[in-house]
Design a protein around this motif. Structure first.
Motif, mmCIF file in Angstrom:
data_model
loop_
_atom_site.group_PDB
_atom_site.id
_atom_site.type_symbol
_atom_site.label_atom_id
_atom_site.label_comp_id
_atom_site.label_asym_id
_atom_site.label_seq_id
_atom_site.Cartn_x
_atom_site.Cartn_y
_atom_site.Cartn_z
ATOM 1 N N GLU A 1 46.882 41.904 44.996
ATOM 2 C CA GLU A 1 47.890 41.228 45.687
ATOM 3 C C GLU A 1 48.414 39.886 44.993
ATOM 4 O OE1 GLU A 1 48.107 41.976 48.747
ATOM 5 O OE2 GLU A 1 46.508 43.358 49.307
ATOM 6 N N PRO A 2 49.563 39.387 45.697
ATOM 7 C CA PRO A 2 50.196 38.258 45.023
ATOM 8 C C PRO A 2 49.180 37.088 45.019
ATOM 9 C CG PRO A 2 51.711 39.057 46.679
ATOM 10 C CD PRO A 2 50.267 40.016 46.953
ATOM 11 N N LEU A 3 49.030 36.496 43.904
ATOM 12 C CA LEU A 3 48.258 35.421 43.489
ATOM 13 C C LEU A 3 46.785 35.610 43.466
ATOM 14 C CD1 LEU A 3 49.425 32.535 45.939
ATOM 15 C CD2 LEU A 3 50.180 32.648 43.691
ATOM 16 N N ALA A 4 46.623 36.990 43.096
ATOM 17 C CA ALA A 4 45.176 37.559 42.731
ATOM 18 C C ALA A 4 44.794 36.908 41.633
ATOM 19 C CB ALA A 4 45.440 38.975 42.768
ATOM 20 N N GLY A 5 43.481 36.564 41.317
ATOM 21 C CA GLY A 5 43.010 36.133 40.102
ATOM 22 C C GLY A 5 42.903 37.114 38.988
ATOM 23 N N THR A 6 43.679 36.935 37.934
ATOM 24 C CA THR A 6 43.601 38.262 37.029
ATOM 25 C C THR A 6 43.560 37.470 35.456
ATOM 26 O OG1 THR A 6 46.109 38.116 36.775
ATOM 27 C CG2 THR A 6 45.332 39.683 38.341
ATOM 28 N N SER A 7 43.542 36.178 35.524
ATOM 29 C CA SER A 7 43.558 35.958 33.861
ATOM 30 C C SER A 7 42.980 34.290 33.913
ATOM 31 C CB SER A 7 44.783 36.132 32.942
ATOM 32 O OG SER A 7 45.391 34.815 32.920
ATOM 33 N N PRO A 8 42.500 33.810 32.721
ATOM 34 C CA PRO A 8 42.258 32.350 32.675
ATOM 35 C C PRO A 8 43.351 31.666 31.994
ATOM 36 C CG PRO A 8 41.593 33.474 30.751
ATOM 37 C CD PRO A 8 41.974 34.656 31.569
ATOM 38 N N ASN A 9 44.874 31.999 32.208
ATOM 39 C CA ASN A 9 45.893 31.362 31.713
ATOM 40 C C ASN A 9 45.850 29.856 32.349
ATOM 41 O OD1 ASN A 9 48.535 31.631 30.247
ATOM 42 N ND2 ASN A 9 49.133 31.093 32.586
ATOM 43 N N ASN A 10 45.571 29.520 33.331
ATOM 44 C CA ASN A 10 45.725 28.096 33.831
ATOM 45 C C ASN A 10 44.524 27.298 33.450
ATOM 46 O OD1 ASN A 10 47.858 28.793 35.369
ATOM 47 N ND2 ASN A 10 46.637 29.398 37.161
ATOM 48 N N TYR A 11 43.562 27.721 32.565
ATOM 49 C CA TYR A 11 42.349 27.240 32.180
ATOM 50 C C TYR A 11 42.743 26.644 30.908
ATOM 51 C CZ TYR A 11 37.368 26.826 31.902
ATOM 52 O OH TYR A 11 35.780 26.614 32.005
ATOM 53 N N LYS A 12 42.887 25.325 30.815
ATOM 54 C CA LYS A 12 43.244 24.648 29.457
ATOM 55 C C LYS A 12 42.340 23.979 28.601
ATOM 56 C CE LYS A 12 47.017 22.628 32.393
ATOM 57 N NZ LYS A 12 47.934 23.895 32.224
ATOM 58 N N VAL A 13 40.981 24.638 28.672
ATOM 59 C CA VAL A 13 39.862 24.014 27.789
ATOM 60 C C VAL A 13 39.218 25.390 27.366
ATOM 61 C CG1 VAL A 13 39.703 21.940 28.557
ATOM 62 C CG2 VAL A 13 38.527 23.765 29.601
ATOM 63 N N GLU A 14 38.377 25.208 26.578
ATOM 64 C CA GLU A 14 37.514 26.326 25.773
ATOM 65 C C GLU A 14 36.060 26.551 26.274
ATOM 66 O OE1 GLU A 14 37.232 26.147 21.581
ATOM 67 O OE2 GLU A 14 36.417 24.198 21.716
ATOM 68 N N THR A 15 35.438 27.430 26.183
ATOM 69 C CA THR A 15 33.936 27.559 26.700
ATOM 70 C C THR A 15 33.279 27.702 25.531
ATOM 71 O OG1 THR A 15 34.234 30.141 27.076
ATOM 72 C CG2 THR A 15 35.090 28.575 29.099
ATOM 73 N N VAL A 16 31.910 27.796 26.024
ATOM 74 C CA VAL A 16 30.916 28.049 24.910
ATOM 75 C C VAL A 16 31.106 29.451 24.454
ATOM 76 C CG1 VAL A 16 28.354 28.451 24.576
ATOM 77 C CG2 VAL A 16 29.077 26.729 26.091
ATOM 78 N N GLY A 17 31.394 30.304 25.262
ATOM 79 C CA GLY A 17 31.595 31.865 24.934
ATOM 80 C C GLY A 17 32.865 31.871 24.002
ATOM 81 N N ASP A 18 34.001 31.049 24.235
ATOM 82 C CA ASP A 18 35.052 31.086 23.232
ATOM 83 C C ASP A 18 34.770 30.519 21.957
ATOM 84 O OD1 ASP A 18 36.803 32.078 25.482
ATOM 85 O OD2 ASP A 18 37.356 30.061 26.089
ATOM 86 N N VAL A 19 34.109 29.531 21.734
ATOM 87 C CA VAL A 19 33.621 28.918 20.670
ATOM 88 C C VAL A 19 32.599 30.022 19.817
ATOM 89 C CG1 VAL A 19 32.323 27.264 19.365
ATOM 90 C CG2 VAL A 19 33.875 26.707 21.433
ATOM 91 N N LEU A 20 31.772 30.740 20.519
ATOM 92 C CA LEU A 20 30.841 31.690 20.105
ATOM 93 C C LEU A 20 31.652 32.879 19.255
ATOM 94 C CD1 LEU A 20 27.971 32.807 19.599
ATOM 95 C CD2 LEU A 20 28.178 33.810 21.801
ATOM 96 N N ARG A 21 32.644 33.488 20.094
ATOM 97 C CA ARG A 21 33.418 34.556 19.824
ATOM 98 C C ARG A 21 34.544 34.193 18.809
ATOM 99 N NH1 ARG A 21 36.214 38.511 21.834
ATOM 100 N NH2 ARG A 21 35.086 39.645 20.738
ATOM 101 N N THR A 22 34.851 32.918 18.715
ATOM 102 C CA THR A 22 35.581 32.505 17.596
ATOM 103 C C THR A 22 34.843 32.733 16.266
ATOM 104 O OG1 THR A 22 37.079 31.079 19.013
ATOM 105 C CG2 THR A 22 37.231 30.534 16.659
ATOM 106 N N LEU A 23 33.592 32.224 16.372
ATOM 107 C CA LEU A 23 32.663 32.079 15.012
ATOM 108 C C LEU A 23 32.037 33.352 14.694
ATOM 109 C CD1 LEU A 23 31.144 28.659 15.700
ATOM 110 C CD2 LEU A 23 32.934 29.191 13.963
#
Length: 568
Positions: free
Chosen positions: A149-171
């Protein structure tokens, strides 16, 4: 896990975003520079190998008062695993003002308030164009095998910070980060930019990801959906867990202020009653029942097995956000028997979930954490019957009163357009054409809206961008305010009051204890001790603490500090 067609949020991007964020006040640890936390080599967890699996759990809309209020009725190894054999915080709070689902989920594993993350609420309007915005909307991507549907949640594009999981998968790119929820925002935000999110599809009864994460589902997801697990709840009865006398501390069913749609407002309730068979309306009605959580945990078990979580030589993260309690509290109130009984069902589900994890992953191989994205305000009509000041504020009234005040001062016109998130947006083009100073307009609007019964205070853009730390609630709303996204006038209801045009149900979103005081429970004998900790902490403290346990740096925008866990 198939990882294609995605964009990575790397350190240079984060640095640029940090430079654009609202300059925080230096007077408070939660809004100033992130407090110094020990690096991986010097943290109190440095000598302990990290767990094979982090099981991060969120109960949407669960205030701590419900956990403790029903403690005597809990199963031996559900919530009591945390309360009796884990380490838990009796005074864990959110420090932002607009306490809604997306904001809470954005904070937990980033350690960053909306003033940095940009996730100011579930939905809002662009302050300049008034166009509707949704926290995880991204029209570039679609749900896999399901209608988008329009405006359905499909990605973290609006999320302007990283998470614990992002740091973990980077390393450690071999680590897996999976987010699962009945709501898109409950799956996408904890999964971060580098994890994979799966959310419940109310139109089909399936769990699906989006094309941000992959082109097609892994075989285990297809197999789960092909078994039609949601259909198995058709005709199933939601019956009370305990005898009637056990619910004397909660409000009986069928109250006039309790919503009477979906599955009705009385127990027992039969899912699918009056329907010919499973379909979109039935699938939608699963979430506001205990069976929504049962179905979500069934998918979580499939993920553990399908992705072989916790079996490799790297740490994996599994985030499971259970959405049903929020739907039930919205419809019936946290004071209701329906909410009370759902909590008891949830407790039994947790006991089964932990038994499964102990057998599949091993008790010594995982750490479990449970929190909530916000608490809940009692239904106003119930609160008033108990002699408390409470009520409902129609958003249209707010806009109308502001426009009356502005028209009197600046000339007849529709200066205020809509409420947006926790605030009000204005016709900025008209303000500019009229040669008006926007801050003067907001100040008049503030004075007008503060005359409405049920309004505590309003904060202007100038206040939110300032350094005043003494005005009550201002600092909390400063943490909820991201320039260019949030409305320039933030409006705070009185305690017990809520915005809404409906005459039934209740909500959350305030800076008061009912909405900010949530559970923060941990268990993992190899990593955390045991006992009740009275020291006040904030949910932003969780991300730096999990990072230390995993021997990785905290997310760059984290505003918390290490939790004072009891020594092992």
């Amino acid at each position: 896990m198939i990882l294609t067609r995605r964009t990575w949020l790397l350190a240079p991007v984060l640095a640029a975003l940090a430079a654009c964020a609202n300059p925080p006040s230096a007077s408070s640890p939660a809004t100033g520079a992130a407090p110094a936390t020990p690096g991986p080599a010097t943290s109190p967890f440095a000598a302990k190998p990290p767990p094979k699996l982090v099981v991060f759990m969120v109960v949407d809309g669960l205030p701590i008062r419900q956990v403790l209020g029903y403690r005597d009725q809990l199963q031996p190894d559900g919530f009591k695993r945390f309360l009796d054999r884990g380490a838990w915080f009796a005074n864990a709070y959110y420090g932002h003002g607009y306490t809604v689902t997306a904001a809470g989920h954005s904070i937990m594993l980033s350690g960053a308030y909306p003033q940095r993350s940009g996730i100011i609420g579930n939905e809002w309007r662009d302050p300049m164009t008034a166009a509707p915005q949704y926290n995880t909307a991204d029209p570039r991507y679609q749900y896999i095998g399901n209608k988008t549907e329009p405006l359905a949640g499909t990605s973290p594009n609006n999320y302007k910070v990283e998470t614990v999981g992002d740091v973990l998968r980077t390393l450690q790119p071999g680590s897996k980060v999976i987010g699962i929820s009945g709501k898109d925002r409950g799956a996408i935000l904890p999964a971060g930019h580098k994890g994979t999110a799966y959310m419940y599809m109310g139109g089909s009864g399936e769990f699906a990801s989006s094309t941000y994460y992959m082109d097609k589902h892994p075989a285990w997801v297809d197999a789960f959906n092909a078994s039609r697990p949601a259909d198995k709840f058709f005709g199933k009865t939601w019956s009370p867990m305990l005898p009637e006398a056990a619910y004397a501390r909660s409000v009986p069913d069928g109250q006039p202020w309790q919503a009477n749609s979906g599955n009705g407002n009385r127990l027992p309730a039969v899912l699918g009653a009056g329907m010919d068979g499973p379909g979109p309306r039935f699938y939608g009605n699963i979430l506001p029942s205990p069976f929504g959580d049962e179905l979500t945990l069934a998918f979580a078990k499939a993920a553990v097995e399908g992705e072989r979580l916790g079996t490799g030589d790297r740490t994996d993260i599994l985030s499971v956000s259970l959405s049903s309690h929020d739907y039930i509290n919205h419809a019936f109130g946290p004071e209701s028997r329906l909410s009370h009984d759902h909590f008891l069902h949830l407790d039994a589900y947790l006991q089964d979930w932990f038994k499964y994890l102990d057998a599949k992953v091993g008790r010594g191989n995982y750490i479990a954490v449970l929190t909530a994205d916000h608490g809940f305000t009692d239904t106003p009509e119930w609160a008033k019957s108990q002699g408390r000041d409470a009520g409902r504020i129609n958003p249209a009234q707010v806009v109308g009163v502001i426009n009356a005040g502005l028209s009197k001062r600046f000339g007849e016109f529709r200066w205020a357009l809509n409420m947006s998130g926790s605030g009000v947006i204005f016709d900025e083009v008209a303000i500019k054409i009229g040669g008006l100073n926007p801050d003067d307009v907001y100040a008049v609007a503030k004075a007008s809206v503060e005359q409405i019964d049920g309004i505590q205070v309003a904060f202007t853009r100038a206040q939110l961008a300032g350094t005043d730390t003494t005005t009550p609630y201002l600092e909390q709303f400063r943490r909820s305010w991201y320039p260019g996204i949030a409305a320039p006038l933030q409006v705070v209801p009185k305690a017990g009051w809520m915005f809404g045009s409906r005459v039934t149900g209740t909500t959350h979103g305030s800076p008061y204890e009912d909405d900010t005081h949530v559970p923060l429970l941990t268990w993992g004998p190899a990593w955390v001790g045991q006992g009740r900790i009275e020291q006040r902490v904030e949910i932003v403290d969780l991300a730096p603490t999990l990072s230390a346990i995993l021997h990785i740096p905290a997310p760059k925008q984290a505003q918390g500090r290490l939790l004072p866990l009891p020594a092992k």
